[in-house]
Design a protein around this motif. Structure first.
Motif, PDB file in Angstrom:
ATOM      1  N   SER A  86     -13.001   5.090 -34.170  1.00  0.00           N
ATOM      2  CA  SER A  86     -12.931   4.325 -32.791  1.00  0.00           C
ATOM      3  C   SER A  86     -12.769   3.170 -32.785  1.00  0.00           C
ATOM      4  N   GLY A  87     -13.088   2.380 -34.004  1.00  0.00           N
ATOM      5  CA  GLY A  87     -13.033   0.976 -34.128  1.00  0.00           C
ATOM      6  C   GLY A  87     -14.020   0.215 -33.690  1.00  0.00           C
ATOM      7  N   LEU A  88     -15.186   0.797 -33.369  1.00  0.00           N
ATOM      8  CA  LEU A  88     -16.565   0.075 -32.870  1.00  0.00           C
ATOM      9  C   LEU A  88     -17.071  -0.596 -34.156  1.00  0.00           C
ATOM     10  N   ALA A  89     -16.806  -0.172 -35.477  1.00  0.00           N
ATOM     11  CA  ALA A  89     -17.123  -0.689 -36.445  1.00  0.00           C
ATOM     12  C   ALA A  89     -15.864  -1.061 -37.360  1.00  0.00           C
ATOM     13  N   ALA A  90     -15.589  -2.242 -37.866  1.00  0.00           N
ATOM     14  CA  ALA A  90     -14.380  -2.412 -38.789  1.00  0.00           C
ATOM     15  C   ALA A  90     -14.513  -1.787 -40.111  1.00  0.00           C
ATOM     16  N   ASP A  91     -16.027  -1.870 -40.697  1.00  0.00           N
ATOM     17  CA  ASP A  91     -16.071  -1.420 -42.089  1.00  0.00           C
ATOM     18  C   ASP A  91     -17.292  -0.865 -42.190  1.00  0.00           C
ATOM     19  N   PRO A  92     -17.684  -0.109 -43.113  1.00  0.00           N
ATOM     20  CA  PRO A  92     -18.999   0.497 -43.212  1.00  0.00           C
ATOM     21  C   PRO A  92     -20.357  -0.540 -43.381  1.00  0.00           C
ATOM     22  N   ALA A  93     -20.040  -1.525 -43.804  1.00  0.00           N
ATOM     23  CA  ALA A  93     -21.097  -2.449 -43.829  1.00  0.00           C
ATOM     24  C   ALA A  93     -21.734  -2.994 -42.555  1.00  0.00           C
ATOM     25  N   GLU A  94     -20.885  -2.893 -41.489  1.00  0.00           N
ATOM     26  CA  GLU A  94     -21.227  -3.132 -40.286  1.00  0.00           C
ATOM     27  C   GLU A  94     -22.148  -2.197 -39.822  1.00  0.00           C
ATOM     28  N   LEU A  95     -22.036  -1.295 -40.272  1.00  0.00           N
ATOM     29  CA  LEU A  95     -23.077   0.110 -39.658  1.00  0.00           C
ATOM     30  C   LEU A  95     -24.639  -0.248 -40.291  1.00  0.00           C
ATOM     31  N   ASP A  96     -24.726  -1.330 -41.328  1.00  0.00           N
ATOM     32  CA  ASP A  96     -26.246  -1.402 -41.682  1.00  0.00           C
ATOM     33  C   ASP A  96     -26.736  -2.514 -40.870  1.00  0.00           C
ATOM     34  N   ARG A 134     -19.126  -6.787 -17.643  1.00  0.00           N
ATOM     35  CA  ARG A 134     -19.820  -5.661 -16.675  1.00  0.00           C
ATOM     36  C   ARG A 134     -18.792  -4.910 -16.120  1.00  0.00           C
ATOM     37  N   ARG A 135     -17.956  -5.356 -15.278  1.00  0.00           N
ATOM     38  CA  ARG A 135     -16.825  -4.787 -14.591  1.00  0.00           C
ATOM     39  C   ARG A 135     -16.046  -3.967 -15.427  1.00  0.00           C
ATOM     40  N   ALA A 136     -15.845  -4.482 -16.744  1.00  0.00           N
ATOM     41  CA  ALA A 136     -14.976  -3.711 -17.678  1.00  0.00           C
ATOM     42  C   ALA A 136     -15.728  -2.425 -18.420  1.00  0.00           C
ATOM     43  N   LEU A 137     -17.115  -2.654 -18.415  1.00  0.00           N
ATOM     44  CA  LEU A 137     -17.915  -1.524 -19.097  1.00  0.00           C
ATOM     45  C   LEU A 137     -18.061  -0.498 -17.983  1.00  0.00           C
ATOM     46  N   ASP A 144     -12.137   4.438 -15.221  1.00  0.00           N
ATOM     47  CA  ASP A 144     -11.023   3.882 -14.315  1.00  0.00           C
ATOM     48  C   ASP A 144      -9.758   3.214 -14.781  1.00  0.00           C
ATOM     49  N   GLN A 145      -9.234   3.784 -15.825  1.00  0.00           N
ATOM     50  CA  GLN A 145      -8.239   3.295 -16.319  1.00  0.00           C
ATOM     51  C   GLN A 145      -7.238   4.255 -16.946  1.00  0.00           C
ATOM     52  N   PRO A 146      -5.926   4.078 -17.122  1.00  0.00           N
ATOM     53  CA  PRO A 146      -5.140   5.444 -17.487  1.00  0.00           C
ATOM     54  C   PRO A 146      -5.255   5.748 -19.000  1.00  0.00           C
ATOM     55  N   GLY A 147      -5.821   4.863 -19.777  1.00  0.00           N
ATOM     56  CA  GLY A 147      -5.881   5.351 -20.983  1.00  0.00           C
ATOM     57  C   GLY A 147      -6.876   4.589 -21.741  1.00  0.00           C
ATOM     58  N   PRO A 148      -7.538   4.900 -22.920  1.00  0.00           N
ATOM     59  CA  PRO A 148      -8.411   3.901 -23.713  1.00  0.00           C
ATOM     60  C   PRO A 148      -7.597   2.793 -24.013  1.00  0.00           C
ATOM     61  N   ARG A 149      -8.437   1.564 -23.993  1.00  0.00           N
ATOM     62  CA  ARG A 149      -7.892   0.263 -24.330  1.00  0.00           C
ATOM     63  C   ARG A 149      -9.134  -0.287 -25.343  1.00  0.00           C
ATOM     64  N   ARG A 204     -14.797  -9.483 -30.656  1.00  0.00           N
ATOM     65  CA  ARG A 204     -13.493  -8.620 -30.715  1.00  0.00           C
ATOM     66  C   ARG A 204     -13.787  -7.607 -29.706  1.00  0.00           C
ATOM     67  N   LEU A 205     -14.973  -6.836 -29.619  1.00  0.00           N
ATOM     68  CA  LEU A 205     -15.187  -5.688 -28.725  1.00  0.00           C
ATOM     69  C   LEU A 205     -14.925  -6.155 -27.117  1.00  0.00           C
ATOM     70  N   ARG A 206     -15.421  -7.277 -26.839  1.00  0.00           N
ATOM     71  CA  ARG A 206     -15.598  -7.891 -25.696  1.00  0.00           C
ATOM     72  C   ARG A 206     -13.981  -8.056 -25.114  1.00  0.00           C
ATOM     73  N   ARG A 207     -13.381  -8.784 -25.939  1.00  0.00           N
ATOM     74  CA  ARG A 207     -12.021  -8.944 -25.655  1.00  0.00           C
ATOM     75  C   ARG A 207     -11.195  -7.705 -25.399  1.00  0.00           C
ATOM     76  N   GLU A 208     -11.435  -6.801 -26.169  1.00  0.00           N
ATOM     77  CA  GLU A 208     -10.717  -5.619 -25.929  1.00  0.00           C
ATOM     78  C   GLU A 208     -10.687  -4.863 -24.945  1.00  0.00           C
ATOM     79  N   VAL A 209     -12.140  -4.741 -24.526  1.00  0.00           N
ATOM     80  CA  VAL A 209     -12.671  -3.970 -23.281  1.00  0.00           C
ATOM     81  C   VAL A 209     -12.385  -4.762 -22.078  1.00  0.00           C
ATOM     82  N   CYS A 210     -12.310  -6.144 -21.901  1.00  0.00           N
ATOM     83  CA  CYS A 210     -11.844  -6.763 -20.811  1.00  0.00           C
ATOM     84  C   CYS A 210     -10.479  -7.182 -20.720  1.00  0.00           C
TER      85      CYS A 210
END
Length: 666
Positions: free
Chosen positions: A361-371, A426-429, A436-441, A650-656
Motif C-alpha cells: 500500500s506504500g505505508l512503508a517504502a522499504d522493509p527496513a522501515e518496518l523495523d 485530522r480532517r483528511a484522516l 468520503d472521497q471517490p477513490g484512494p489517494r 510523505r504520508l501526511r502530504r499524500e493524505v492531505c
C-alpha cells in the motif's frame, strides 16, 4: 457455625443464622439487575456474622436458648448486619482500601462514587428493617449511626495529629465499632421483651466487647501478617490514624513522635511499627483489652439465665477477640494469565500479511522501515500474546493495531509544527476513515480501503458506526494534543489524566480484541460501571508507566500529556520529586487494578441478557487485563537512527491532498 460457640447452650444458632443470611441478599436497584452485584457478596465470601450472632445470643439468654429465635429477632439480627456492611463500603472509600478480608473491596471493583452509594443503599435497608420492627429499634439504629458518623469525623479530623489523646481514641472506637455491637445486643434483647434493665445490661456488654474488639484489631494491625488478618496490615500509620499503642509509644519517645507525619512512606511506616512494638506498649494495650472483656462479662451477672448459658456467651466474646480469619489464596498478580490459552495464532502468516500490506500500500517504502520500534512492537506483541484464532481475523486485528500506531505517529511527529497542518491532517484522516472521497489517494487511503472491508466483515451496522465514531473521536483528541504540543501548553494534574485517556485509543484496543475473538461487546457491557472502571484502570496504569519510561524524551519533544511534566509545571518541584509522586500514584492505581482483576470477569460473565456469550465477552476483558504490554512501547513516537520508520511527512502530504465530495460507506 461461629467460632467459639457452645452448641449445647445455643443449639438453634446455626439454623437461625441461616435465616439471617436469607435476609442479606443484594439491595434491589429497580430496573437494573446488572447492578445487583454491587451490593451482593462476591463468590466464595464467608462472613463471620459477629453482630447477628450477638443479637441472637442476647435474645436467647432472655428467653429459652433451646428454642429457635422469633422472626423479629432474626430480622433485628439481619438489620444490624446490614448497617454494619453499609459502613464498610464507606470505610474502604475513606481509607482508600482496595481489599476487604482478602478480596477486592467495592470501591476497587466499582469505583468510589458507586461504593459510597452502595453503602448508603445497604445502610438504608438495615435502618428500614429496624423501623419495621418498631419505634425503639428505629431510634436505637438512628442514634448508633449518628454516633458512628461523628466518630469517623473525629478520627478523620485527628489524622496525622501526633498529640492525639487516649481519650480521643477511645471515644472514636466507642462510636465507630462498639456502638454497633451494643446496638446488636440491644435490639436482640428488645425482641425478648424482658424489661429495660436487662436490655441495658446487654447493650453495655456489647459496648465493652466492642471497645475490646477494636483495640485488639488495632494491636493485630501492628503485630500480625496480612495472611493472618485477611487484609493489609500496618495500614493505619501511613494514613495518620494513630491507635492506642502508637499514642502510648509516642508519649514515651519524642523521636518516634517526630516520625508521625503526613506523607509517611511504607518503609517509614514499617520502621515506626518496629519502634512501637519494641517499646513494650503492646502488653499494656493487651491488658486494656483484657480489662474491657472483664467489664463486659460483669454486665451479664444480673441476667436471669443459667450459669451455663452465661459462661457460653462470655466464651464466645473471648473467641471473637482471638480468632484470625486467614485470607483466601493469594490473588493473581498483574501480568499472570488467568484461564487464557496462550497459544500463538499463526504468527508467521500474520506477520507476513501485515508487512506485505504495509509495503504494497506504500505505508512503508522499504522493509527496513518496518523495523521502527512501534511497528516491531506490534508484530512482537501479536507473535506471543493471545489465544489461537482464525488466521484472517489475526491478520485483520494486527493490521488495525499497526494502523492505529502509524496514525498516532502522524500526530506526534515533532516535525509537525504548523497548527493548520494538524487540523488538515485530522480532517483528511476522518475523510479517509469514512471513505468520503471517490477513490484512494496515497498510501493511507489505499491501506485503509484494503483493511476496512476485512474489519467490517461479520460485524453489525451498529458496531461499524460505533467503531468509526470512536476512531473519529480519537483523531480529534490527537489533534488537540498536537495543538497543545505546538503551543507549549502543559495541562494541570487534574486535567492531564483525562486528556491523556482521550488519546489512548482504548476503543480501538477493544475493537482489536473484538475482531480477534469474533465477538461484539454489547454497549450495555461497555456502559457497565465495572467494565468502565476496568478499562480506565488498565489504560491508566499503562499510560503512567509510559510516562515514567520516557520523561526526558517527552520533555525534549515538549510532549504535553506526561504526568511528570504536569506535576513539575504545577508544583515547581524537581524532576526526582515529580517522579516519586507519580510512582506513588502508579502504585495506588496498580493496587486497584490488581483488586479489580480478580473479580471483574466473574461479574461480567453473569450479566443479565448475555445468553451464552457471557464467557466470551468476559474473556475479552481478561485479555485486556493480562496484556498491558500491548500499550507499552506503542504510546510514543521516537525517531531512531537505526530505523526512522515510515516517512511521515510523505504520508501526511499524500493524505492531505484535495478530496472529493463525501459519500457514506454504510
Amino acid at each position: 457455625m461461629p467460632y467459639g460457640i457452645d452448641l449445647t447452650a445455643f443449639p438453634c444458632l446455626d439454623a437461625d443464622l441461616d435465616r439471617v443470611r436469607d435476609l442479606l441478599g443484594p439491595v434491589r436497584i429497580p430496573g437494573r439487575p446488572e447492578l445487583a452485584a454491587l451490593t451482593g457478596d462476591q463468590p466464595g465470601t464467608s462472613r463471620r456474622l459477629v453482630r447477628p450472632t450477638l443479637a441472637l445470643l442476647s435474645y436467647y439468654v432472655l428467653t429459652d436458648p433451646t428454642e429457635p429465635a422469633d422472626d423479629r429477632a432474626v430480622r433485628a439480627a439481619a438489620a444490624v448486619e446490614l448497617v454494619h456492611l453499609g459502613s464498610l463500603y464507606h470505610d474502604d472509600v475513606i481509607d482508600h482500601s482496595y481489599e476487604r478480608r482478602g478480596r477486592a473491596s467495592a470501591n476497587a471493583v466499582w469505583g468510589a462514587p458507586l461504593a459510597v452509594l452502595a453503602g448508603d443503599c445497604v445502610t438504608a435497608s438495615g435502618l428500614r428493617m429496624l423501623a419495621e420492627l418498631g419505634r425503639r429499634e428505629a431510634l436505637a439504629g438512628a442514634g448508633t449511626c449518628e454516633l458512628m458518623c461523628a466518630a469517623m469525623v473525629t478520627e478523620t479530623a485527628d489524622r496525622h495529629v501526633a498529640s492525639r489523646s487516649e481519650q480521643s481514641y477511645l471515644d472514636t472506637i466507642d462510636g465507630k465499632t462498639a456502638g454497633l455491637l451494643s446496638l446488636a445486643c440491644r435490639v436482640g434483647a428488645i425482641q425478648a421483651a424482658r424489661g429495660q434493665e436487662q436490655e441495658d445490661a446487654l447493650a453495655r456488654f456489647g459496648q465493652y466487647l466492642g471497645l475490646a474488639y477494636q483495640l485488639r484489631d488495632d494491636i493485630l494491625d501492628l503485630t500480625s501478617t496480612a495472611e493472618q488478618m485477611g487484609k493489609p496490615v500496618n495500614a493505619d500509620l501511613p494514613q495518620g490514624v494513630y491507635s492506642l499503642p502508637v499514642i502510648r509509644a509516642a508519649a514515651q519517645d519524642a523521636g518516634l513522635r517526630r516520625l508521625l507525619r503526613d506523607g509517611m512512606t511504607q518503609e517509614e511506616a514499617t520502621h515506626v511499627r518496629e519502634l512501637v512494638v519494641a517499646s513494650g506498649v503492646m502488653d499494656e494495650a493487651q491488658a486494656v483489652v483484657d480489662g474491657l472483656v472483664e467489664q463486659a462479662a460483669e454486665q451479664l451477672t444480673a441476667l436471669a439465665c443459667s450459669s451455663h448459658v452465661r459462661r457460653a456467651m462470655i466464651a464466645y466474646a473471648r473467641a471473637v477477640l482471638d480468632q484470625h480469619t486467614p485470607g483466601p489464596a493469594v490473588p493473581r498478580q498483574r501480568g499472570e494469565s488467568s484461564s487464557l490459552d496462550r497459544r500463538e495464532a499463526s504468527p508467521r502468516r500474520t506477520m507476513h500479511w501485515v508487512r506485505s500490506w504495509f509495503l504494497d500500500s506504500g505505508l512503508a517504502a522499504d522493509p527496513a522501515e518496518l523495523d521502527h520500534h512501534r511497528l516491531a512492537d506490534v508484530f512482537h506483541f501479536r507473535a506471543d500474546a493471545l489465544p489461537r484464532t482464525d488466521p484472517d481475523r489475526a491478520e485483520t486485528a494486527v493490521g488495525l493495531l499497526a494502523m492505529g500506531a502509524l496514525w498516532d505517529d502522524l500526530f506526534e511527529d515533532p516535525r509537525l509544527t504548523d497548527p493548520r497542518a494538524v487540523t488538515a491532517l485530522r480532517r483528511a484522516l476522518v475523510a479517509t476513515l469514512r471513505q468520503d472521497q471517490p477513490g484512494p489517494r496515497g498510501a493511507i487511503p489505499t491501506a485503509w480501503a484494503r483493511l476496512w472491508p476485512r474489519l467490517r466483515e461479520g460485524r453489525t451496522a451498529d458496531w461499524q458506526e460505533r467503531f468509526l465514531d470512536s476512531f473519529e473521536k480519537w483523531c480529534e483528541a490527537s489533534e488537540r494534543e498536537a495543538h497543545h504540543r505546538i503551543s507549549g501548553y502543559v495541562p494541570s494534574t487534574a486535567d492531564c489524566p483525562e486528556l491523556r485517556m482521550a488519546t489512548s485509543g482504548r476503543d480501538i484496543a477493544l475493537a482489536f480484541y473484538e475482531v480477534w475473538k469474533d465477538r461484539e461487546i454489547p454497549p450495555k457491557v461497555r456502559r457497565h460501571p465495572v467494565a468502565r472502571r476496568l478499562e480506565e484502570l488498565v489504560f491508566s496504569v499503562a499510560l503512567i508507566e509510559n510516562d515514567l519510561a520516557t520523561p526526558e524524551q517527552d520533555e525534549a519533544d515538549q510532549v504535553p500529556y506526561n504526568l511528570i511534566r504536569s506535576v513539575r509545571h504545577e508544583t515547581g518541584c524537581t524532576h526526582q520529586e515529580a517522579v516519586a509522586q507519580v510512582e506513588r500514584h502508579l502504585a495506588r492505581q496498580r493496587a486497584q487494578l490488581d483488586a479489580v482483576t480478580a473479580h471483574a470477569p466473574a461479574i461480567l460473565r453473569t450479566l443479565p441478557g448475555l445468553s451464552s456469550h457471557g464467557k466470551d465477552i468476559a474473556s475479552i476483558y481478561e485479555n485486556l487485563m493480562s496484556q498491558l504490554s500491548l500499550f507499552r512501547g506503542l504510546d510514543r513516537n521516537q525517531v531512531t537512527a537505526a530505523s526512522p520508520g515510515p516517512d511521515l511527512e510523505r504520508l501526511r502530504r499524500e493524505v492531505c491532498s484535495p478530496a472529493a465530495p463525501a459519500r457514506s460507506i454504510l
